[in-house]
Design an enzyme around this catalytic site. Structure first.
Site, PDB file in Angstrom:
ATOM      1  N   GLU A 313      10.360   0.005   1.666  1.00 25.24           N
ATOM      2  CA  GLU A 313      10.594   1.346   2.210  1.00 25.24           C
ATOM      3  C   GLU A 313      11.568   1.320   3.379  1.00 25.24           C
ATOM      4  O   GLU A 313      11.160   1.228   4.545  1.00 25.24           O
ATOM      5  CB  GLU A 313       9.270   1.979   2.659  1.00 25.24           C
ATOM      6  CG  GLU A 313       8.351   2.338   1.511  1.00 25.24           C
ATOM      7  CD  GLU A 313       7.067   3.039   1.977  1.00 25.24           C
ATOM      8  OE1 GLU A 313       6.828   3.126   3.201  1.00 25.24           O
ATOM      9  OE2 GLU A 313       6.314   3.489   1.104  1.00 25.24           O
ATOM     10  N   GLU A 400       4.849   2.662  -5.394  1.00 27.38           N
ATOM     11  CA  GLU A 400       3.715   2.775  -4.469  1.00 27.38           C
ATOM     12  C   GLU A 400       3.331   4.242  -4.329  1.00 27.38           C
ATOM     13  O   GLU A 400       4.191   5.097  -4.124  1.00 27.38           O
ATOM     14  CB  GLU A 400       4.084   2.203  -3.095  1.00 27.38           C
ATOM     15  CG  GLU A 400       2.886   2.043  -2.177  1.00 27.38           C
ATOM     16  CD  GLU A 400       3.299   1.570  -0.780  1.00 27.38           C
ATOM     17  OE1 GLU A 400       3.887   0.475  -0.658  1.00 27.38           O
ATOM     18  OE2 GLU A 400       3.044   2.320   0.179  1.00 27.38           O
TER      19      GLU A 400
HETATM   20  C1  IDC Z   1      -0.546   0.701   5.391  1.00 31.07           C
HETATM   21  C2  IDC Z   1      -1.943   0.241   5.185  1.00 31.07           C
HETATM   22  C3  IDC Z   1      -2.656   0.095   6.466  1.00 31.07           C
HETATM   23  C4  IDC Z   1      -1.845  -0.790   7.365  1.00 31.07           C
HETATM   24  C5  IDC Z   1      -0.440  -0.235   7.516  1.00 31.07           C
HETATM   25  C6  IDC Z   1       0.455  -1.045   8.420  1.00 31.07           C
HETATM   26  O1  IDC Z   1      -2.601   1.144   4.346  1.00 31.07           O
HETATM   27  O2  IDC Z   1      -3.940  -0.412   6.285  1.00 31.07           O
HETATM   28  O3  IDC Z   1      -2.467  -0.864   8.627  1.00 31.07           O
HETATM   29  O4  IDC Z   1       0.141  -0.133   6.251  1.00 31.07           O
HETATM   30  O5  IDC Z   1       0.931  -2.138   7.810  1.00 31.07           O
HETATM   31  C7  IDC Z   1       3.396   2.828   3.082  1.00 31.07           C
HETATM   32  C8  IDC Z   1       3.567   1.366   3.170  1.00 31.07           C
HETATM   33  C9  IDC Z   1       2.253   0.648   3.220  1.00 31.07           C
HETATM   34  C10 IDC Z   1       1.275   1.412   4.073  1.00 31.07           C
HETATM   35  C11 IDC Z   1       1.006   2.723   3.389  1.00 31.07           C
HETATM   36  C12 IDC Z   1      -0.019   3.584   4.097  1.00 31.07           C
HETATM   37  O6  IDC Z   1       4.359   0.856   2.148  1.00 31.07           O
HETATM   38  O7  IDC Z   1       2.471  -0.637   3.740  1.00 31.07           O
HETATM   39  O8  IDC Z   1       0.110   0.663   4.181  1.00 31.07           O
HETATM   40  N1  IDC Z   1       2.238   3.448   3.250  1.00 31.07           N
HETATM   41  O9  IDC Z   1       0.420   3.935   5.346  1.00 31.07           O
HETATM   42  N2  IDC Z   1       4.316   3.721   2.869  1.00 31.07           N
HETATM   43  C13 IDC Z   1       3.783   4.921   2.930  1.00 31.07           C
HETATM   44  C14 IDC Z   1       2.440   4.782   3.148  1.00 31.07           C
END
Ligand code: IDC
Length: 473
Positions: A313, A400
């Site tokens: 992303e 995702e």
């Molecule tokens: C989130 C995880 C969370 C973690 C965070 C930081 O759900 O537990 O603490 O990352 O690393 C994304 C990302 C994905 C995110 C997810 C939700 O690719 O890594 O995971 N998210 O925030 N993009 C949009 C949402």
């Protein structure tokens, strides 16, 4: 007194005489005493429609045969008798079946008609004369054979009755499901959608791991098998670059390799995801990325199930033109040196939401797809509209998505999620759901405390239940 006594004696005598006379008459008519009258007697009984009664009593085979023979003889002799009519009807029916059958030997559908016709005929017959008359052998359909003992049609070996009672080929256990790698092989893109080697559309569906450094143990042989059982043909390996990911811990590659091998063994597709997030500009770790993908593409050059996602992303002050596309072109070149045939997914600006940007400025590679990520609490119709437009120009992979809001928590937004699922199904868009973990956040597939070696009903979170249903359909 004497008079009364005499009268009584007379009365008794008269009664005894009458009984004697009756007995003599009966002996004349009853075949048990006079074999000559046997047939005559029977005829009488038949005429009186007592045949079924007799058959019920005489149900040994020989007796049945006897009565059958006798009654057919009688039927021959007795004109305008009801039995003759019934026999005539029966033979008419059989003639019809035969002629029908001749017409339809090669026509399965018509043969089904024969079966039902036959069934009707036999049930009608059973109610009438079949119990006494020697039955004509039943005419069975193509998938049936005659059980001579009972004169009924039974399914041939390898066939079984379906819910309509028609014999259909038994379903042999499917060894290779047609959503798996062994059937689909190297994937391609045709008309902006994913197709298999046979040019048939294919939708990949599965889970994305959470960050390998945190919840990597949830992707193992048992859970991946369970996911496959649920209908999944894909697993995405989210290898974070920062946040204690690959950049600071190269050993994480070993976990990647393990999951790739499990996917291979389970006949599933697998995405190796270079999970940039806090490092929003992919150019930051471009060299590491090139080195990593060089190694991966060499190692997996003969793996049709491996897909590369080269920047999860991109976000922050990065653009398609200045950051992502130049980065992607360099990394893709490295991958293509080893693997010409693998699918490569490229992230899009603003956490992979701006699919409209590459739609106007594609990467020159036939096997590149563009990432669209959504979280149902944050991204709604407007993003689907954008995707719909972009699909006219480029293939999209939802590598995702989550049922929560973009933080990974909040919700579950079921209604919006169902709209997204419908949209992806209608447009044959492949997807990976965030996330295969038991983290206490609403996007996690498993409830807190769920073990890491099993994905079963009792451990599914609200999100897990939605995803389980989506994997099924
Ligand atoms: C989130 C995880 C969370 C973690 C965070 C930081 O759900 O537990 O603490 O990352 O690393 C994304 C990302 C994905 C995110 C997810 C939700 O690719 O890594 O995971 N998210 O925030 N993009 C949009 C949402």
């Amino acid at each position: 007194m004497k008079k009364i006594f005499n009268t009584l004696i007379c009365a008794i005598l008269i009664v005894v005489l009458c009984l004697l006379a009756a007995k003599i008459i009966n002996m004349h008519n009853n075949p048990r005493y006079l074999n000559d009258g046997y047939e005559e007697y029977y005829r009488k009984e038949v005429k009186d429609d007592k045949i079924s009664e007799l058959t019920e009593k005489d149900n040994t085979k020989d007796n049945l045969e006897n009565s059958n023979n006798t009654s057919s003889k009688i039927a021959e002799n007795v004109q305008n008798n009801t039995i003759t009519k019934k026999n005539e009807n029966k033979s008419k029916t059989n003639n019809n079946i035969k002629s029908e059958e001749i017409k339809t030997v090669t026509d399965d559908k018509k043969q089904e008609t024969v079966v039902s016709y036959d069934k009707n005929a036999s049930s009608k017959e059973n109610n009438n004369i079949d119990t006494v008359n020697k039955e004509e052998p039943k005419v069975c359909s193509a998938n049936e054979e005659l059980d001579k003992e009972t004169n009924t049609c039974v399914c041939k070996v390898g066939y079984e009755k379906d819910s309509n009672g028609t014999c259909v080929k038994k379903e042999t256990p499917v060894v290779t499901k047609n959503n798996l790698v062994s059937y689909n092989g190297w994937l391609k893109i045709k008309d902006n959608t994913l197709v298999n080697e046979r040019n048939e559309k294919i939708q990949l569906k599965g889970m994305s791991t959470h960050g390998l450094q945190w919840y990597g143990e949830y992707a193992n042989e048992e859970t991946i098998k369970d996911l496959k059982e649920m209908g999944s043909n894909l697993i995405r390996i989210a290898m974070y670059t920062e946040e204690n990911g690959y950049i600071s811990n190269r050993n994480i590659k070993e976990k990647v390799a393990k999951i790739v091998e499990i996917a291979k063994k389970e006949d599933m597709y697998v995405i190796i995801d270079w999970h940039i997030l806090s490092d929003g500009d992919p150019l930051i770790h471009k060299e590491e990325a090139k080195e990593f993908f060089r190694e991966m593409s060499l190692k997996y050059k003969d793996y049709p199930n491996v897909i590369y996602e080269i920047c999860n992303e991109p976000n922050g002050n990065v653009t398609w033109e200045n950051n992502i596309k130049p980065y992607a072109e360099e990394v893709i070149k490295v991958i293509r040196e080893n693997s010409k045939k693998s699918i490569i997914i490229v992230g899009t600006p603003t956490w992979s939401q701006e699919v409209d940007k590459p739609a106007n400025n594609k990467i020159n590679d036939e096997l590149v797809m563009y990432a669209l990520h959504f979280y149902s609490g944050t991204h709604t119709e407007w993003l689907r509209e954008r995707a719909k437009e972009a699909l006219k120009e480029i293939p999209i992979f939802v590598s995702e998505w989550g049922v929560s809001d973009a933080s990974g928590n909040g919700g579950v937004y079921k209604e919006e999620t169902l709209k997204w699922l419908k949209f992806m199904k209608e447009n044959n868009i492949s997807w990976a759901n965030w996330s295969l973990s038991n983290k206490n956040e609403s996007s996690a597939m498993l409830i807190t405390g769920a073990p890491s070696n099993k994905i079963s009903e009792e451990y599914l979170s609200e999100s897990g239940i939605i995803v389980r249903d989506a994997l099924k359909n």
